[in-house]
Design a protein around this motif. Structure first.
Motif: not given
Length: 698
Positions: A201, A204, A227, A231, A234
């Motif tokens: 999280d 990201d 996940k 991330a 990204k």
């Protein structure tokens, strides 16, 4: 509540409630309010404690309901048995996120797990950082939501390195280590138990944070690989390198497996494969977790392997040169034009400016000479980066030396780093703050430049190849397949096997050998015994005249060693003139990996392997397969080493892709699969699967 907005409010709140605050700043519960004020938080602070009227000159509230308005963040300092009650009240008030410092959750057993479930239920839609966290520090905006004792320090350099740690103590360690080195940080977050918000999280979020240029991670485990993959990609695509220090590198915890692949593909190797595929740089030491990011944060581009070393102390230049060589860098002498330009800087004959390291020791520390040499080396086509060795002579006038280097930085985007040979942390900090990453160990210079090289070489994964028709597999039985059945499965996916016949008697073996022609291999055929050579179940170089008698002797030998008398055997053509590799797959919490390595019975001994994790959909791409082969130490054997015929690398790549497609199609049903050895024949002759293991779940 929008997830992105909740994390943004957590990292940059306008108001903070501190539940269970204490007026004693020496206690853990007294630190958050004290640190918020000490480090310049300008928003509202709401201490909550029914036994105090004021804390630190601020009005103290008896309970959460009494707080005016809605705090963006609540720091919960209550014990594990009561923390969920405060979380529930904060959620009801509309708070964006709660930071729960208490320990005593899943890390302590079943009672702790019960308390953690209570915490999740109490939060509802509110986000939680922790529990068992030390909180977070946003240096970019002077916001400290933490009880870390490292915040007793008065000043922290602000910069472009964001830190996410699964350990609270490590967050404080990095914060306190970075400051005296002049290393500027942006955000530091301790995720700890990750009941809700996790490592991915914040990766990201930091990928979008304009104040963060590099992301440093302290990783214990990755709970959601998909996940994390998204991330990390990204961040990489945003031009923000991610550097990870992953603990737990011992293979002691690797699960026992039927195949060689299971022993070769330990959990740590899986992390290596994941990091490589998503562009994450793996820090090999804890020190690297600051050394590498500070180099990457300069944003300079390393486009090759050639490093110029400019030194004012001869021995230290040799140290750096040696470490660079160990990392695969070159330190060539300057070309003729560069050497002439360097010699033109001399007023006497003391400096040695036409070789590498370029040594100005005897010329003394002359800022003009230093400045001139740096300009020449940065402009030289012979070099891709510059390492400057700072000796004891620099201690007398560090500002002049640092200024001379800083003046040259705008002239090039090539990396410029410094090795400070004497113990002079203040000189290193001065250089780092001036934009020249400075290191106290020669090895750190090599590690930093090695990471910059990896960032420059990394390419984002190409789109997956077009979907291919599925292969019929409904008739394949469950359980452990025997070798013949395993190779039949490989053949369905396009991997050629060696010619072979299944036999039961000596006369059948002799007939099969005559039919196959030439020399043959005899093997027991058993789904229960996978490592056949360990029990005498393999014989090579047999003829039609010798294979029958060898079958009878083999049956007795295997019975004596394994307690089972084999009833079926495999007579197989003897493949020669090829390179033996192992091709296998391995399941892990991180995903399914395809492994390629040096094969045969010594596969586990040499551990020369390369791995790739399967993408979310489909198998590997051809380029990935070729890359796996080129990463092997034994790649020269495939590429024509010392006049050896080049191997059929194209056929090998086809086999790797086909094997990966098989693993992707079978998914969780495929418990284990391995070809060992896979013979890679000379160019144009293809590959042959000479042995195989397959275990299918029911």
């Amino acid at each position: 509540m929008n997830e992105v907005n909740a994390i943004a409010r957590l990292l940059k709140p306008r108001s903070v409630a501190v539940i269970g605050a204490s007026g004693d700043a020496a206690k853990t519960a007294g630190r958050p309010v004290a640190y918020l004020r000490k480090h310049g938080f300008t928003g509202e602070i709401y201490p909550v404690n029914p036994r105090a009227e004021t804390i630190g000159g601020l009005r103290c509230y008896p309970d959460i309901a009494s707080i005016p308005g809605t705090p963006d963040v609540g720091i919960v300092l209550l014990g594990a048995e009561r923390a969920h009650l405060a979380v529930c009240e904060l959620a009801a008030k509309g708070t964006a996120a709660a930071i729960v410092l208490a320990s005593g959750y899943t890390e302590t057993g079943e009672d702790g797990a019960r308390r953690q479930r209570q915490l999740i239920e109490a939060a509802g839609g509110m986000r939680i950082l922790g529990p068992n966290t030390i909180g977070l520090v946003n240096l970019s905006d002077n916001i400290v939501l933490s009880a870390s004792g490292a915040l007793e320090m008065d000043h922290f350099p602000v910069g472009g390195i964001g830190v996410v740690s699964q350990s609270g103590g490590i967050l404080g360690a990095l914060l306190s280590r970075a400051a005296p080195r002049g290393i500027g940080l942006s955000k530091l977050i301790s995720t700890s138990n990750e009941v809700d918000l996790e490592l991915a999280d914040f990766v990201d979020h930091l990928a979008d944070d304009p104040e963060t240029k590099v992301i440093a991670l302290y990783v214990e485990s990755i709970r959601n690989p998909a996940k994390f993959r998204a991330a990390a990609l990204k961040a990489a695509n945003a031009g923000k390198p991610v550097v990870a220090f992953k603990i737990g590198r011992s293979e002691a915890g690797a699960k026992a497996a039927v195949s060689h692949t299971g022993a070769l593909a330990g959990a740590d190797s899986m992390y290596d494969a994941l990091f490589r595929q998503v562009g994450v740089i793996r820090a090999q030491t804890f020190g690297d977790l600051l050394d590498i990011p500070v180099a990457l944060a300069t944003g300079r581009n390393l486009r090759g392997n050639r490093i110029a070393i400019l030194t004012s102390t001869g021995g230290a230049g040799t140290l750096v040169s040696d470490d660079l060589g160990m990392q695969g860098f070159d330190t060539p002498p300057p070309d003729a034009a560069t050497a002439e330009a360097l010699r033109a800087l001399q007023s006497g004959d003391h400096a040695v400016l036409d070789r590498n390291p370029i040594d100005v020791t005897l010329a003394g520390l002359q800022p003009d000479l230093l400045r001139g040499a740096i300009k020449v080396l940065l402009a030289s086509p012979s070099y891709d980066a510059l390492a400057i060795i700072v000796g004891s002579s620099s201690l007398a006038m560090p500002e002049l030396m640092a200024g001379a280097i800083e003046d040259c930085l705008p002239l090039s985007d090539k990396p410029v780093i410094a090795y400070v040979s004497p113990h002079a942390p203040e000189v290193g900090a001065l250089l780092t703050q001036r934009g020249v990453p400075a290191f106290a160990a020669a090895e750190s210079c090599a590690a930093a430049l090695g990471a910059m090289r990896k960032v420059g070489e990394w390419q984002a994964p190409a789109p997956a190849d077009a979907a291919r028709p599925t292969v019929p597999i409904d008739d394949i039985p469950s359980g452990s397949l025997d070798e013949a059945q395993a190779k039949q499965l490989f053949t369905r996916f396009g991997i050629d096997g060696a010619g072979e016949r299944v036999v039961a008697t000596p006369s059948e073996a002799e007939a099969a050998a005559r039919e196959l022609g030439g020399r043959v291999v005899l093997k027991i055929l058993s789904a229960q015994i996978t490592h056949k050579s360990d029990v005498g179940g393999v014989a090579v170089n047999l003829t039609p005249q010798t294979v029958g008698a060898r079958l009878q002797a083999m049956a007795s030998e295997v019975e004596a060693k394994a307690g089972v008398r084999p009833e079926r055997f495999l007579v197989q053509e003897m493949v020669g003139g090829g390179t033996e590799l192992i091709l296998g797959m391995h399941h892990d919490v991180l995903g399914t990996a395809i492994l390629l390595g040096m094969g045969g019975v010594t596969a586990e001994l040499f551990k020369d392997t390369s791995m790739r994790l399967l993408p979310p959909q489909g198998g590997l791409r051809r380029e990935e397969a070729i890359g796996m082969a080129q990463e092997l130490k034994t790649w020269p054997l495939l590429d024509g080493f010392r006049g050896r015929p080049k191997a059929d690398v194209e056929a090998l790549a086809t086999a790797i892709v086909a094997f990966s497609r098989m693993a992707a199609q079978l998914g969780d049903r495929l418990a284990e699969a391995e070809i060992n050895p896979l013979f890679v024949l000379p160019e144009g002759q293809g590959v042959r699967a000479a042995d195989g293991v397959v275990v299918l779940a029911g």
